[in-house]
Design a protein around this motif. Structure first.
Motif, PDB file in Angstrom:
ATOM      1  N   ASN A  95      -3.170  10.714   0.234  1.00  6.61           N
ATOM      2  CA  ASN A  95      -3.400   9.293   0.624  1.00  6.61           C
ATOM      3  C   ASN A  95      -3.267   8.975   2.156  1.00  6.61           C
ATOM      4  O   ASN A  95      -3.500   7.746   2.563  1.00  6.61           O
ATOM      5  CB  ASN A  95      -2.574   8.418  -0.086  1.00  6.61           C
ATOM      6  CG  ASN A  95      -2.967   8.209  -1.426  1.00  6.61           C
ATOM      7  OD1 ASN A  95      -4.108   8.140  -1.961  1.00  6.61           O
ATOM      8  ND2 ASN A  95      -1.914   8.355  -2.327  1.00  6.61           N
TER       9      ASN A  95
ATOM     10  N   HIS B  29       3.862  -2.391  -5.649  1.00  8.82           N
ATOM     11  CA  HIS B  29       3.476  -1.113  -5.019  1.00  8.82           C
ATOM     12  C   HIS B  29       4.161  -0.177  -5.199  1.00  8.82           C
ATOM     13  O   HIS B  29       5.481   0.227  -5.155  1.00  8.82           O
ATOM     14  CB  HIS B  29       3.097  -1.349  -3.462  1.00  8.82           C
ATOM     15  CG  HIS B  29       1.824  -2.089  -3.389  1.00  8.82           C
ATOM     16  ND1 HIS B  29       1.138  -2.667  -2.030  1.00  8.82           N
ATOM     17  CD2 HIS B  29       1.139  -2.931  -4.094  1.00  8.82           C
ATOM     18  CE1 HIS B  29       0.160  -3.246  -2.289  1.00  8.82           C
ATOM     19  NE2 HIS B  29       0.087  -3.492  -3.380  1.00  8.82           N
ATOM     20  N   TYR B  31       2.955   3.374  -3.527  1.00  8.10           N
ATOM     21  CA  TYR B  31       2.898   4.280  -2.420  1.00  8.10           C
ATOM     22  C   TYR B  31       3.302   3.697  -1.052  1.00  8.10           C
ATOM     23  O   TYR B  31       2.763   2.531  -0.817  1.00  8.10           O
ATOM     24  CB  TYR B  31       1.372   4.716  -2.261  1.00  8.10           C
ATOM     25  CG  TYR B  31       0.870   5.189  -3.639  1.00  8.10           C
ATOM     26  CD1 TYR B  31       0.375   4.641  -4.688  1.00  8.10           C
ATOM     27  CD2 TYR B  31       0.776   6.603  -3.725  1.00  8.10           C
ATOM     28  CE1 TYR B  31       0.103   5.186  -5.871  1.00  8.10           C
ATOM     29  CE2 TYR B  31       0.355   7.100  -4.749  1.00  8.10           C
ATOM     30  CZ  TYR B  31      -0.017   6.282  -5.829  1.00  8.10           C
ATOM     31  OH  TYR B  31      -0.476   7.006  -6.957  1.00  8.10           O
ATOM     32  N   TYR B  50       6.127   8.407  -2.315  1.00  2.47           N
ATOM     33  CA  TYR B  50       5.840   8.151  -3.515  1.00  2.47           C
ATOM     34  C   TYR B  50       6.697   8.891  -4.653  1.00  2.47           C
ATOM     35  O   TYR B  50       7.032  10.049  -4.405  1.00  2.47           O
ATOM     36  CB  TYR B  50       4.424   8.670  -4.014  1.00  2.47           C
ATOM     37  CG  TYR B  50       4.010   8.660  -5.353  1.00  2.47           C
ATOM     38  CD1 TYR B  50       3.910   9.607  -6.272  1.00  2.47           C
ATOM     39  CD2 TYR B  50       3.589   7.194  -6.041  1.00  2.47           C
ATOM     40  CE1 TYR B  50       3.614   9.247  -7.437  1.00  2.47           C
ATOM     41  CE2 TYR B  50       3.504   6.992  -7.319  1.00  2.47           C
ATOM     42  CZ  TYR B  50       3.355   8.044  -8.055  1.00  2.47           C
ATOM     43  OH  TYR B  50       2.833   8.012  -9.449  1.00  2.47           O
ATOM     44  N   GLY B  96      -0.881  -0.172  -4.031  1.00  2.53           N
ATOM     45  CA  GLY B  96      -0.946  -0.075  -5.367  1.00  2.53           C
ATOM     46  C   GLY B  96      -1.382   1.228  -5.953  1.00  2.53           C
ATOM     47  O   GLY B  96      -1.102   1.402  -7.039  1.00  2.53           O
ATOM     48  N   GLY B  97      -2.277   1.636  -5.342  1.00  2.09           N
ATOM     49  CA  GLY B  97      -2.997   2.954  -5.642  1.00  2.09           C
ATOM     50  C   GLY B  97      -3.763   3.485  -4.775  1.00  2.09           C
ATOM     51  O   GLY B  97      -3.532   3.116  -3.367  1.00  2.09           O
ATOM     52  N   ALA B  98      -4.815   4.396  -5.076  1.00  2.99           N
ATOM     53  CA  ALA B  98      -5.431   5.114  -4.159  1.00  2.99           C
ATOM     54  C   ALA B  98      -6.420   4.244  -3.001  1.00  2.99           C
ATOM     55  O   ALA B  98      -6.708   4.666  -1.816  1.00  2.99           O
ATOM     56  CB  ALA B  98      -6.417   6.190  -4.606  1.00  2.99           C
ATOM     57  N   GLU B  99      -6.654   3.149  -3.602  1.00  5.26           N
ATOM     58  CA  GLU B  99      -7.943   2.186  -2.995  1.00  5.26           C
ATOM     59  C   GLU B  99      -7.226   1.253  -2.126  1.00  5.26           C
ATOM     60  O   GLU B  99      -8.061   0.461  -1.437  1.00  5.26           O
ATOM     61  CB  GLU B  99      -8.884   1.580  -3.731  1.00  5.26           C
ATOM     62  CG  GLU B  99      -8.277   0.384  -4.563  1.00  5.26           C
ATOM     63  CD  GLU B  99      -7.285   0.901  -5.734  1.00  5.26           C
ATOM     64  OE1 GLU B  99      -6.955   2.147  -6.104  1.00  5.26           O
ATOM     65  OE2 GLU B  99      -6.601   0.047  -6.447  1.00  5.26           O
TER      66      GLU B  99
END
Lengths: 109, 112
Positions: A95, B29, B31, B50, B96-99
């Protein structure tokens, strides 16, 4: 290694359209982000592309071609408040974001 | 709209001192990240976190740096024995995620 290129500076007129290009060469690709950054402030998220094509969000659109390692951010109906730096960032693996140097856009009346 | 917050907004310290920069990520969130930006330069990744552990770190993030999530809301970056070249804007980000990665307003650190 990771290499992300974008023009240093662009000038455009209020009400016009400006396209900011970003090319990248990275080991792996998991998505491309565009951020807006006003001087002395934090980057503000604009868009995320992971599949080829155009994503439209109001006056801002972002395009991605993975095969060409290329993206652009399109700003329409420019306003004076759009004067800022626009940062292209690639997520190659995991990420972690790798940022380009940013494109400073100056909007003139 | 939920936001990432950071304290302090500015920190001045003497070379060799330790500083702790604090962040409150967006509440749902998972991450968390620290980036820094030296004046006039690119934003640089430092570390990602994480599931209560470091998931990735850059070459910059050496033994001088550490991160911690001491409770359910705070995420801290500790810089030990600060050097002049540590002067920069430090941004916390959460996703919250990869995006998504949303940045906080930053802490401007000046090492004298």
């Amino acid at each position: 290694g990771q290499n992300i290129d974008q023009p240093t500076e662009m000038t455009a007129t209020e009400g016009a359209i400006v396209q900011i290009n970003c090319t990248y060469q990275t080991s792996g690709f998991n998505g491309l982000f565009w951020y807006q950054q006003h001087a002395g402030e934090a980057p503000t998220f604009l868009s995320y592309n992971v599949l080829d094509g155009l994503e439209e969000k109001g006056r801002f659109s972002s395009f991605l071609s993975r095969s060409k390692g290329y993206s652009y951010l399109l700003l329409k109906e420019l306003q004076m408040k759009d004067s800022a730096s626009y940062l292209c960032a690639v997520k190659a693996a995991g990420n972690k974001l790798t940022f380009g140097g940013g494109t400073r856009v100056l909007v003139k009346p | 709209e939920p936001e990432v917050t950071q304290t302090p907004s500015h920190q001045v310290t003497q070379m060799g001192q330790e500083v702790i920069l604090r962040c409150v990520p967006i509440s749902n969130h998972l991450y968390f990240y620290w980036y820094r930006q030296i004046l006039g330069q690119k934003v640089e990744f430092l570390v990602s976190f994480y599931n209560n552990e470091i998931s990735e770190k850059s070459e910059i993030f050496d033994d001088q740096f550490s991160v911690e999530r001491p409770d359910g809301s705070n995420f801290t970056l500790k810089i030990r024995s600060t050097k002049l070249e540590d002067s920069a804007m430090y941004f916390c980000a959460s996703g919250g995620g990869a995006e998504t990665q949303y940045f906080g307003p930053g802490t401007r650190l000046l090492v004298l």
